[in-house]
Design an enzyme around this catalytic site. Structure first.
Site, PDB file in Angstrom:
ATOM      1  N   TRP A   1       0.820  -1.225   0.000  1.00 44.17           N
ATOM      2  CA  TRP A   1       0.000   0.000   0.000  1.00 44.17           C
ATOM      3  C   TRP A   1       0.847   1.265   0.000  1.00 44.17           C
ATOM      4  CZ3 TRP A   1      -4.389  -0.968   4.201  1.00 44.17           C
ATOM      5  CH2 TRP A   1      -5.203  -2.027   3.762  1.00 44.17           C
ATOM      6  N   LYS A   2       2.137   1.129   0.266  1.00 41.02           N
ATOM      7  CA  LYS A   2       3.014   2.303   0.401  1.00 41.02           C
ATOM      8  C   LYS A   2       2.385   3.270   1.413  1.00 41.02           C
ATOM      9  CE  LYS A   2       4.963   1.301  -4.067  1.00 41.02           C
ATOM     10  NZ  LYS A   2       5.670   1.759  -5.251  1.00 41.02           N
TER      11      LYS A   2
ATOM     12  N   HIS B   1      13.007  -2.209  -0.198  1.00 45.65           N
ATOM     13  CA  HIS B   1      12.260  -1.670  -1.334  1.00 45.65           C
ATOM     14  C   HIS B   1      13.084  -0.541  -1.959  1.00 45.65           C
ATOM     15  CE1 HIS B   1       9.220   0.328  -3.731  1.00 45.65           C
ATOM     16  NE2 HIS B   1       8.533  -0.799  -3.676  1.00 45.65           N
TER      17      HIS B   1
ATOM     18  N   GLU C   1      12.334   2.278  -2.918  1.00 48.67           N
ATOM     19  CA  GLU C   1      12.065   3.609  -2.357  1.00 48.67           C
ATOM     20  C   GLU C   1      12.819   3.802  -1.040  1.00 48.67           C
ATOM     21  OE1 GLU C   1       7.807   3.196  -2.631  1.00 48.67           O
ATOM     22  OE2 GLU C   1       8.002   3.223  -4.813  1.00 48.67           O
TER      23      GLU C   1
ATOM     24  N   GLU D   1      12.021  -6.048  -8.594  1.00 55.43           N
ATOM     25  CA  GLU D   1      11.287  -4.839  -8.963  1.00 55.43           C
ATOM     26  C   GLU D   1      12.211  -3.888  -9.703  1.00 55.43           C
ATOM     27  OE1 GLU D   1       7.588  -4.231  -6.275  1.00 55.43           O
ATOM     28  OE2 GLU D   1       9.255  -3.097  -5.463  1.00 55.43           O
TER      29      GLU D   1
ATOM     30  N   GLY E   1       1.876  -2.450  -6.268  1.00 58.90           N
ATOM     31  CA  GLY E   1       1.768  -1.134  -5.654  1.00 58.90           C
ATOM     32  C   GLY E   1       0.410  -0.512  -5.935  1.00 58.90           C
ATOM     33  N   GLY E   2       0.370   0.416  -6.877  1.00 56.63           N
ATOM     34  CA  GLY E   2      -0.838   1.186  -7.151  1.00 56.63           C
ATOM     35  C   GLY E   2      -2.099   0.350  -7.301  1.00 56.63           C
TER      36      GLY E   2
HETATM   37  P1  13P Z   1       3.509  -0.158  -8.805  1.00 62.47           P
HETATM   38  O1  13P Z   1       2.732  -1.455  -8.896  1.00 62.47           O
HETATM   39  O2  13P Z   1       2.661   1.009  -8.402  1.00 62.47           O
HETATM   40  O3  13P Z   1       4.340   0.078 -10.019  1.00 62.47           O
HETATM   41  O4  13P Z   1       4.537  -0.330  -7.581  1.00 62.47           O
HETATM   42  C1  13P Z   1       5.329  -1.468  -7.531  1.00 62.47           C
HETATM   43  C2  13P Z   1       5.967  -1.534  -6.202  1.00 62.47           C
HETATM   44  O5  13P Z   1       6.831  -0.742  -5.878  1.00 62.47           O
HETATM   45  C3  13P Z   1       5.504  -2.561  -5.267  1.00 62.47           C
HETATM   46  O6  13P Z   1       6.351  -2.681  -4.187  1.00 62.47           O
END
Ligand code: 13P
Length: 246
Positions: A10-11, A93, A95, A164, A229-230
């Protein structure tokens, strides 16, 4: 045959109301043939745990401290995650690597801390676009994974790996199934050399996985599910992706 795993990341999204709505839809759409989990902001873990406790949907965190306890303001330990019933925590991750300066060594320590408390680390690896363009993809992901393998030693087979590619995260530009499979095969060979048990290990793909590209990705030999993610924030999309992993 490895059972597929779909993990929603979910970030830094969500509200108590939106989470409840999303999870109630995900629960109502069961059963799934794949294992399904959500990695949520840590402030929501208690409530998500209560919502999912009597189901087969698992939950986890998005990061964990490398330290067991102590004066580390703002950090959350693996033991705390375990007490809240977390099955998984993401580690490394891109990020976190990019915005919080997490090195391969720190990522490895975090993975070790998680495993030590009975929480399965989902170790993320992936190259940037510049690294891919420079032909360094294989070297980069192998270096990232090797740090963790080295630290986990005989427990390395207990982790989940997520490939990723940084250029595919949140960009709508997904790796083609062939591009992803090629890297997954490299990672599985590396895991096999280190553990001898790579056939039982899960390697997830993450980066712009959507309802309409999930099946093709999940059909690849070495892709054992996804880190989403999204699309994990919209019930219809996440449910469709979970079903595509069936
Ligand atoms: P998205 O699916 O939004 O590209 O993000 C991928 C992600 O970073 C999952 O950890």
């Amino acid at each position: 045959m490895r059972k597929k795993l779909v993990v929603g990341n979910w970030k830094m999204h969500g509200t108590r109301a939106a989470n409840a709505e999303l999870l109630s839809a995900v629960l109502a759409a069961r059963p799934y043939a794949a294992d399904v989990a959500v990695c949520v902001p840590s402030v929501f873990l208690s409530e998500v745990a209560a919502t999912l406790a009597s189901s087969d949907i698992r939950w986890g965190a998005q990061d964990v401290s490398a330290h067991a306890q102590g004066a580390y303001t703002g950090e959350v330990s693996a033991a705390m995650l375990h007490e809240l019933g977390c099955r998984y925590t993401l580690v490394g991750h891109s990020e976190r690597r990019a915005y919080h300066a997490e090195t391969d060594a720190v990522v490895a320590q975090k993975a070790q801390a998680a495993l030590g408390s009975g929480v399965t680390p989902v170790v993320c690896v992936g190259e940037t676009l510049a690294e891919r363009d420079a032909g360094q993809t294989e070297a980069v992901v192998k270096r990232q994974l090797s740090a963790v393998i080295h630290t986990l030693a005989h427990c390395a087979a207990e982790m989940v790996v997520a490939y990723e590619p940084v250029w595919a995260i949140g960009t709508g530009r997904t790796a083609s199934p062939e591009q992803a499979q090629a890297v997954h095969a490299v990672l599985r060979a590396q895991l096999q050399a280190a553990t001898g048990r790579a056939e039982q290990m899960k390697i997830l793909y993450g980066g712009s996985v959507k309802a309409d590209n999930a099946s093709q990705l999940f059909a690849q030999t070495d892709i054992d599910g996804g880190l989403i993610g999204g699309a994990s924030l919209k019930a219809v999309d996440f449910i469709a992706i979970c079903r595509a992993a069936g």
